[in-house]
Design an enzyme around this catalytic site. Structure first.
Site, PDB file in Angstrom:
ATOM      1  CB  CYS A   1      -0.969   0.011   1.174  1.00 27.30           C
ATOM      2  SG  CYS A   1      -0.254  -0.381   2.757  1.00 27.30           S
TER       3      CYS A   1
ATOM      4  CG  HIS B   1      -0.172   4.489   3.773  1.00 27.22           C
ATOM      5  ND1 HIS B   1      -0.687   4.357   5.043  1.00 27.22           N
ATOM      6  CD2 HIS B   1       0.297   3.250   3.435  1.00 27.22           C
ATOM      7  CE1 HIS B   1      -0.531   3.099   5.449  1.00 27.22           C
ATOM      8  NE2 HIS B   1       0.048   2.408   4.493  1.00 27.22           N
TER       9      HIS B   1
HETATM   10  C1  2RA Z   1       1.557  -1.052   6.327  1.00 25.46           C
HETATM   11  N1  2RA Z   1       2.173  -1.264   4.016  1.00 25.46           N
HETATM   12  O1  2RA Z   1       1.163   0.094   6.114  1.00 25.46           O
HETATM   13  C2  2RA Z   1       1.841  -1.975   5.205  1.00 25.46           C
HETATM   14  C3  2RA Z   1       0.744  -2.928   5.029  1.00 25.46           C
HETATM   15  N2  2RA Z   1       1.038  -3.888   4.038  1.00 25.46           N
HETATM   16  O2  2RA Z   1       1.726  -1.521   7.419  1.00 25.46           O
END
Ligand code: 2RA
Length: 351
Positions: A129, A258
């Site tokens: 992600c 994110h």
């Molecule tokens: C996280 N990218 O944000 C990782 C999840 N696969 O923890």
């Protein structure tokens, strides 16, 4: 006839978004099966407005399945993705297990959709992600200006760690709420939490009132797995094997979405106006870049939506051919379920 879809990991954080997406996007599917661990089998969940009973993961659940989307831990994918593929399904896998294998494509539909057709093992991987949350925007810039280097700092939401992530953040915030003395001396947040919460957390440090410079597992040289994924996956998706990438991944007290601060060097000069023109034309990217008027993306305005948002685009003063920018993407949607759904739809169009 329309292809049959199976969702493996249907009850998890990403699985929940996956069910919503297949219920609200163009309906290209015939039957949709929900599959999860034995613990969740027998649960009744809604898909496309209908009740569906969750089946336990077993070889037979793949019989007659055309496309299987897996969102399960690496070791579960390692065991079950080949089973699905052997039974004739095209497996779209969200885990890290197959991403870097040369005979498994790693696909972001905006960037390298044709790679999805070259799948000798009947497996297509979807990226981590963190990589995905920036890739639609970075891929669009690369297509015209050819990327040479990426230096990235991530600000990662707790839901990247699964349903336990938000649960822990909410618990910590609740445990600390109203106490206007914490956060003012070293260790006082830890002490306040220790008095009120179990020690086991998906995060290696308090996540409320904090930022944690660690995501994933320990790798040689002091790297976190998440940082190496960002490097290796970006190279593979963009098709630039020698792309220079360096990342620092940080967990922040955000529920979902994110963010990434990206320092990107291109082969030739690129202005802010050039970047605006490209990003405005990119169908799945939203440009929010009017800093004089306080316009830039933040997770609270992005969460729950599909696009990749980008702002704070600046020409680096001391670095030629380089832009600095801030990108936000919902880690459960484009970062996970949506990208998998889009790959599945590319495959469904072949039926
Ligand atoms: C996280 N990218 O944000 C990782 C999840 N696969 O923890």
């Amino acid at each position: 006839s329309k292809p049959t879809l199976a969702l493996i990991g249907a009850t998890g954080a990403v699985g929940t978004v996956m069910r919503e997406l297949v219920s609200t996007r163009d309906d290209v599917w015939g039957e949709i099966r929900l599959v999860a661990s034995a613990r969740s089998a027998g649960k009744v969940l809604q898909v496309r407005g209908e009740d569906v009973v969750v089946q336990a993961l077993a070889p037979e659940v793949f019989d007659g399945v055309d496309v299987a989307i897996f969102d399960v831990p690496d070791e579960v994918s390692a065991e079950w993705v080949p089973v699905a593929a052997a039974r004739g399904a095209i497996a779209i896998d969200k885990s890290g297990t197959f991403r870097m294998e040369p005979d498994v494509p790693l696909v972001v539909p905006e960037v390298n959709p044709l790679d999805a057709r070259n799948r000798p093992r009947n497996i297509i991987s979807t990226p981590n992600c963190t990589t995905l949350s920036m890739m639609a925007a970075i891929g669009a810039l690369h297509a015209e200006y050819t990327l040479k280097e990426l230096v990235v700092a991530s600000y990662q939401a707790v839901s990247g760690a699964g349903v336990a992530g938000p649960a822990r953040l909410y618990d910590e915030i609740e445990a600390l709420a109203g106490d206007r003395t914490v956060g003012q001396s070293a260790g006082d947040v830890r002490k306040a939490l220790a008095n009120k919460l179990e020690a086991d957390s998906p995060f290696p440090a308090p996540i409320a009132f904090n930022v944690v410079p660690w995501a994933g597992s320990y790798k040689e040289g002091g790297w976190a797995s998440e940082e190496l994924k960002l490097r290796n996956e970006s190279r593979k998706i963009l098709g630039i094997p020698d792309l220079k990438v360096s990342a620092t991944c940080v967990r922040v007290p955000v529920v979902t979405t994110h963010s990434l601060a990206v320092h990107a060097r291109f082969e030739r000069e690129i202005t802010v106006a050039d970047a605006h023109r490209i990003l405005e034309a990119a169908p799945t990217v939203v440009l929010m870049d009017d800093p004089a008027n306080g316009v830039w993306p933040t997770p609270v305005d992005v969460v729950g939506t599909d696009p990749t948002y980008i702002g704070r685009i600046r020409q680096a003063v001391d670095f030629p051919n380089t832009l600095d920018m801030f990108v936000c993407g919902d880690n459960l949607r484009k970062g996970a379920a949506l990208n998998a759904a889009e790959i599945a739809e590319l495959v469904a169009a072949e039926f």
